[in-house]
Design a protein around this motif. Structure first.
Motif, PDB file in Angstrom:
ATOM      1  N   TYR A   1     -13.989   5.335  38.569  1.00 18.21           N
ATOM      2  CA  TYR A   1     -14.020   6.519  39.428  1.00 18.21           C
ATOM      3  C   TYR A   1     -14.578   6.232  40.814  1.00 18.21           C
ATOM      4  O   TYR A   1     -14.796   7.150  41.595  1.00 18.21           O
ATOM      5  N   ASN A   2     -14.803   4.951  41.098  1.00 18.85           N
ATOM      6  CA  ASN A   2     -15.206   4.547  42.437  1.00 18.85           C
ATOM      7  C   ASN A   2     -13.973   4.168  43.241  1.00 18.85           C
ATOM      8  O   ASN A   2     -12.982   3.693  42.689  1.00 18.85           O
ATOM      9  N   GLY A   3     -14.032   4.378  44.546  1.00 23.89           N
ATOM     10  CA  GLY A   3     -12.882   4.044  45.381  1.00 23.89           C
ATOM     11  C   GLY A   3     -11.738   5.023  45.188  1.00 23.89           C
ATOM     12  O   GLY A   3     -11.910   6.138  44.683  1.00 23.89           O
ATOM     13  N   ALA A   4     -10.542   4.594  45.589  1.00 25.77           N
ATOM     14  CA  ALA A   4      -9.374   5.476  45.515  1.00 25.77           C
ATOM     15  C   ALA A   4      -8.853   5.615  44.092  1.00 25.77           C
ATOM     16  O   ALA A   4      -8.402   6.687  43.686  1.00 25.77           O
ATOM     17  N   GLY A   5      -8.887   4.528  43.315  1.00 20.29           N
ATOM     18  CA  GLY A   5      -8.442   4.589  41.926  1.00 20.29           C
ATOM     19  C   GLY A   5      -6.959   4.374  41.728  1.00 20.29           C
ATOM     20  O   GLY A   5      -6.381   4.866  40.751  1.00 20.29           O
ATOM     21  N   MET A   6      -6.321   3.601  42.616  1.00 16.73           N
ATOM     22  CA  MET A   6      -4.886   3.359  42.463  1.00 16.73           C
ATOM     23  C   MET A   6      -4.570   2.589  41.179  1.00 16.73           C
ATOM     24  O   MET A   6      -3.493   2.756  40.601  1.00 16.73           O
ATOM     25  N   ASP A   7      -5.505   1.755  40.725  1.00 16.60           N
ATOM     26  CA  ASP A   7      -5.279   1.020  39.483  1.00 16.60           C
ATOM     27  C   ASP A   7      -5.235   1.972  38.287  1.00 16.60           C
ATOM     28  O   ASP A   7      -4.468   1.757  37.335  1.00 16.60           O
ATOM     29  N   VAL A   8      -6.025   3.024  38.327  1.00 13.80           N
ATOM     30  CA  VAL A   8      -6.017   4.018  37.248  1.00 13.80           C
ATOM     31  C   VAL A   8      -4.720   4.820  37.286  1.00 13.80           C
ATOM     32  O   VAL A   8      -4.144   5.153  36.240  1.00 13.80           O
ATOM     33  N   ILE A   9      -4.244   5.134  38.493  1.00  9.12           N
ATOM     34  CA  ILE A   9      -2.961   5.814  38.628  1.00  9.12           C
ATOM     35  C   ILE A   9      -1.845   4.949  38.053  1.00  9.12           C
ATOM     36  O   ILE A   9      -0.969   5.430  37.324  1.00  9.12           O
ATOM     37  N   ALA A  10      -1.878   3.641  38.358  1.00 13.31           N
ATOM     38  CA  ALA A  10      -0.871   2.718  37.829  1.00 13.31           C
ATOM     39  C   ALA A  10      -0.918   2.681  36.305  1.00 13.31           C
ATOM     40  O   ALA A  10       0.134   2.656  35.639  1.00 13.31           O
ATOM     41  N   ALA A  11      -2.123   2.692  35.728  1.00 14.07           N
ATOM     42  CA  ALA A  11      -2.254   2.697  34.269  1.00 14.07           C
ATOM     43  C   ALA A  11      -1.709   3.993  33.679  1.00 14.07           C
ATOM     44  O   ALA A  11      -1.060   3.987  32.619  1.00 14.07           O
ATOM     45  N   ALA A  12      -1.952   5.117  34.350  1.00 15.95           N
ATOM     46  CA  ALA A  12      -1.434   6.402  33.875  1.00 15.95           C
ATOM     47  C   ALA A  12       0.083   6.400  33.854  1.00 15.95           C
ATOM     48  O   ALA A  12       0.702   6.979  32.956  1.00 15.95           O
ATOM     49  N   MET A  13       0.701   5.739  34.836  1.00 15.17           N
ATOM     50  CA  MET A  13       2.153   5.653  34.875  1.00 15.17           C
ATOM     51  C   MET A  13       2.697   4.863  33.684  1.00 15.17           C
ATOM     52  O   MET A  13       3.858   5.001  33.308  1.00 15.17           O
ATOM     53  N   GLN A  14       1.851   4.036  33.079  1.00 14.00           N
ATOM     54  CA  GLN A  14       2.228   3.268  31.892  1.00 14.00           C
ATOM     55  C   GLN A  14       1.813   3.964  30.601  1.00 14.00           C
ATOM     56  O   GLN A  14       1.967   3.402  29.508  1.00 14.00           O
ATOM     57  N   GLY A  15       1.251   5.166  30.724  1.00 16.67           N
ATOM     58  CA  GLY A  15       0.891   5.936  29.534  1.00 16.67           C
ATOM     59  C   GLY A  15      -0.532   5.761  29.074  1.00 16.67           C
ATOM     60  O   GLY A  15      -0.870   6.139  27.940  1.00 16.67           O
ATOM     61  N   HIS A  16      -1.404   5.229  29.953  1.00 13.56           N
ATOM     62  CA  HIS A  16      -2.794   4.988  29.554  1.00 13.56           C
ATOM     63  C   HIS A  16      -3.724   5.801  30.445  1.00 13.56           C
ATOM     64  O   HIS A  16      -3.873   5.505  31.635  1.00 13.56           O
ATOM     65  N   ALA A  17      -4.351   6.816  29.878  1.00 10.20           N
ATOM     66  CA  ALA A  17      -5.302   7.632  30.624  1.00 10.20           C
ATOM     67  C   ALA A  17      -6.263   8.293  29.644  1.00 10.20           C
ATOM     68  O   ALA A  17      -5.843   8.786  28.596  1.00 10.20           O
ATOM     69  N   ARG A  18      -7.527   8.278  29.992  1.00  8.78           N
ATOM     70  CA  ARG A  18      -8.524   8.925  29.146  1.00  8.78           C
ATOM     71  C   ARG A  18      -8.481  10.441  29.372  1.00  8.78           C
ATOM     72  O   ARG A  18      -8.278  10.901  30.500  1.00  8.78           O
ATOM     73  N   PRO A  19      -8.682  11.228  28.333  1.00  8.81           N
ATOM     74  CA  PRO A  19      -8.581  12.692  28.466  1.00  8.81           C
ATOM     75  C   PRO A  19      -9.544  13.279  29.484  1.00  8.81           C
ATOM     76  O   PRO A  19      -9.250  14.290  30.111  1.00  8.81           O
ATOM     77  N   GLU A  20     -10.709  12.648  29.643  1.00  7.49           N
ATOM     78  CA  GLU A  20     -11.709  13.193  30.564  1.00  7.49           C
ATOM     79  C   GLU A  20     -11.602  12.635  31.976  1.00  7.49           C
ATOM     80  O   GLU A  20     -12.361  13.033  32.868  1.00  7.49           O
ATOM     81  N   ALA A  21     -10.642  11.729  32.211  1.00  8.00           N
ATOM     82  CA  ALA A  21     -10.578  11.025  33.497  1.00  8.00           C
ATOM     83  C   ALA A  21     -10.400  11.981  34.668  1.00  8.00           C
ATOM     84  O   ALA A  21     -11.029  11.816  35.722  1.00  8.00           O
ATOM     85  N   PHE A  22      -9.534  12.979  34.526  1.00  8.44           N
ATOM     86  CA  PHE A  22      -9.260  13.883  35.646  1.00  8.44           C
ATOM     87  C   PHE A  22     -10.516  14.651  36.054  1.00  8.44           C
ATOM     88  O   PHE A  22     -10.783  14.855  37.247  1.00  8.44           O
ATOM     89  N   ALA A  23     -11.313  15.083  35.065  1.00  4.14           N
ATOM     90  CA  ALA A  23     -12.512  15.865  35.362  1.00  4.14           C
ATOM     91  C   ALA A  23     -13.583  14.995  36.016  1.00  4.14           C
ATOM     92  O   ALA A  23     -14.261  15.426  36.963  1.00  4.14           O
ATOM     93  N   LEU A  24     -13.733  13.767  35.528  1.00  2.00           N
ATOM     94  CA  LEU A  24     -14.739  12.876  36.095  1.00  2.00           C
ATOM     95  C   LEU A  24     -14.376  12.462  37.517  1.00  2.00           C
ATOM     96  O   LEU A  24     -15.253  12.377  38.391  1.00  2.00           O
ATOM     97  N   LYS A  25     -13.080  12.228  37.763  1.00  2.00           N
ATOM     98  CA  LYS A  25     -12.678  11.878  39.130  1.00  2.00           C
ATOM     99  C   LYS A  25     -12.954  13.036  40.078  1.00  2.00           C
ATOM    100  O   LYS A  25     -13.388  12.821  41.222  1.00  2.00           O
ATOM    101  N   MET A  26     -12.716  14.248  39.628  1.00  2.00           N
ATOM    102  CA  MET A  26     -13.003  15.406  40.463  1.00  2.00           C
ATOM    103  C   MET A  26     -14.493  15.480  40.783  1.00  2.00           C
ATOM    104  O   MET A  26     -14.888  15.714  41.937  1.00  2.00           O
ATOM    105  N   LEU A  27     -15.327  15.254  39.780  1.00  2.00           N
ATOM    106  CA  LEU A  27     -16.777  15.297  39.979  1.00  2.00           C
ATOM    107  C   LEU A  27     -17.223  14.229  40.965  1.00  2.00           C
ATOM    108  O   LEU A  27     -17.980  14.506  41.910  1.00  2.00           O
TER     109      LEU A  27
END
Length: 364
Positions: free
Chosen positions: A229-255
């Motif tokens: 959740y540091n920086g822009a997080g483009m690597d996490v976006i890339a992982a989400a495009m491959q079907g990998h994302a933690r359920p709480e990720a969106f809320a923590l990134k917002m925080l």
């Protein structure tokens, strides 16, 4: 392009030397000091939009300060995007020049010239396109994209491959994801705006505020045991495009983003919005049986559109970032999110000129 390289190098350095995160509070103090040194209050995209609506002057030091401040934020692990740089020149047609600056920087950073051109025309006044800016903005964005590519700045693309066959079931899932992202965009916009006001009243000293905000980001990162959740997080976006994302990720990134952006750090709000939408869309898509890449894509576009009130730009972004095979789903996501996000938006200087649901002008 220089800005793109600066952010890239800052991100790589932070990855190579994780201990840099602990200097985030000190980096925040440096950002505030730099602005104070120039006798300026931090200028953001609202200031740029104000220059489009009225002949408002933006100091010449704005662009380098945002450049340096955003790089510092990324180097030390603040949660922010990278699209915050802006440029203004003192000319007669100042509003067109500002829009060209917005188009060119957006285009160079994301490698999406058509989106960049339309975005600058669309974001200032919701419901009205500044058609006088079509040729200037398109010329600026195409030139910037070409030069950035020639200088080695890669475009941000996540090709989805073959089209997902259009079915009413899939369309219904896209509607549900877009609706969820519209709600998230409202929460995101309110949190950024009201959070900034509340923190400004609670901690009026800007040096103390930025130090506490940075310390909170460091503490949360250590407690969670991840730097996702540091920086822009483009690597996490890339992982989400491959079907990998933690359920709480969106809320923590917002925080993390609210803590970073409301306490004095520099950077953009758009990439964090994309992160929130992509991770939420990935999780919801998987839950309802939609292809994970498509779920993440429509979530990203839904959050982009809901936060910025730019449906045409969102559709162009989908085509340039993910390919045009699923454009009908992108259009559905943009339309639903645009309608359901009401009159909320990231930028208070954005004018809602025409109603989203009725054929009439509005006063906001």
């Amino acid at each position: 392009t220089a800005f793109c390289y600066a952010i890239r190098e800052a991100t790589q350095l932070r990855g190579a030397y994780p201990w840099l995160l602990y200097f985030l509070p000190a980096g925040g103090l440096l950002i505030v000091w730099l602005y104070r040194l120039r006798g300026m209050h931090p200028t953001d995209t609202n200031g740029v939009l104000l220059a489009i609506h009225a002949p408002t002057s933006i100091p010449g030091s704005t662009a380098p300060l945002i450049f340096v401040g955003t790089t510092i934020t990324h180097l030390f692990g603040g949660s922010a995007g990278r699209e915050g740089a802006a440029l203004q020149l003192d000319e007669k047609d100042i509003h067109l020049i500002v829009m060209c600056g917005m188009s060119s920087v957006f285009s160079a950073l994301f490698g999406s010239p058509l989106t960049a051109a339309v975005f600058a025309m669309e974001v200032a006044s919701v419901g009205i396109l500044h058609f006088s800016a079509i040729l200037p903005c398109l010329t600026a964005s195409l030139t910037a994209a070409y030069l950035a590519s020639a200088l080695g700045a890669a475009a941000e693309t996540f090709p989805l491959g073959a089209a997902v066959p259009f079915t009413w079931a899939s369309a219904g899932t896209v509607v549900a994801i877009a609706a969820a992202c519209a709600v998230l965009s409202i929460v995101y916009c309110i949190a950024l705006r009201q959070g900034g006001k509340a923190l400004g009243k609670a901690v009026p000293n800007s040096y103390l505020r930025v130090f506490l905000g940075g310390s909170a980001v460091v503490l949360l990162s250590v407690l969670l045991g991840t730097r996702d959740y540091n920086g822009a997080g483009m690597d996490v976006i890339a992982a989400a495009m491959q079907g990998h994302a933690r359920p709480e990720a969106f809320a923590l990134k917002m925080l993390f983003t609210v803590l970073t952006m409301t306490t004095g750090y520099k950077g953009g709000e758009i990439v964090p919005a994309m992160f929130i939408g992509a991770t939420a869309g990935c999780v919801l898509g998987d839950l309802f049986g939609l292809a994970p890449g498509l779920g993440a894509a429509v979530g990203l576009l839904g959050m982009f559109c809901g936060s910025l009130n730019c449906p045409i730009s969102a559709i162009f972004l989908g085509v340039e970032m993910f390919g045009g095979a699923n454009i009908q789903y992108y259009a559905i996501a943009a339309a639903i999110s645009f309608m359901l996000s009401a009159n909320f938006g990231l930028y208070k200087e954005q004018k809602i000129v025409y109603s989203k649901i009725r054929a009439e002008f509005t006063t906001r």
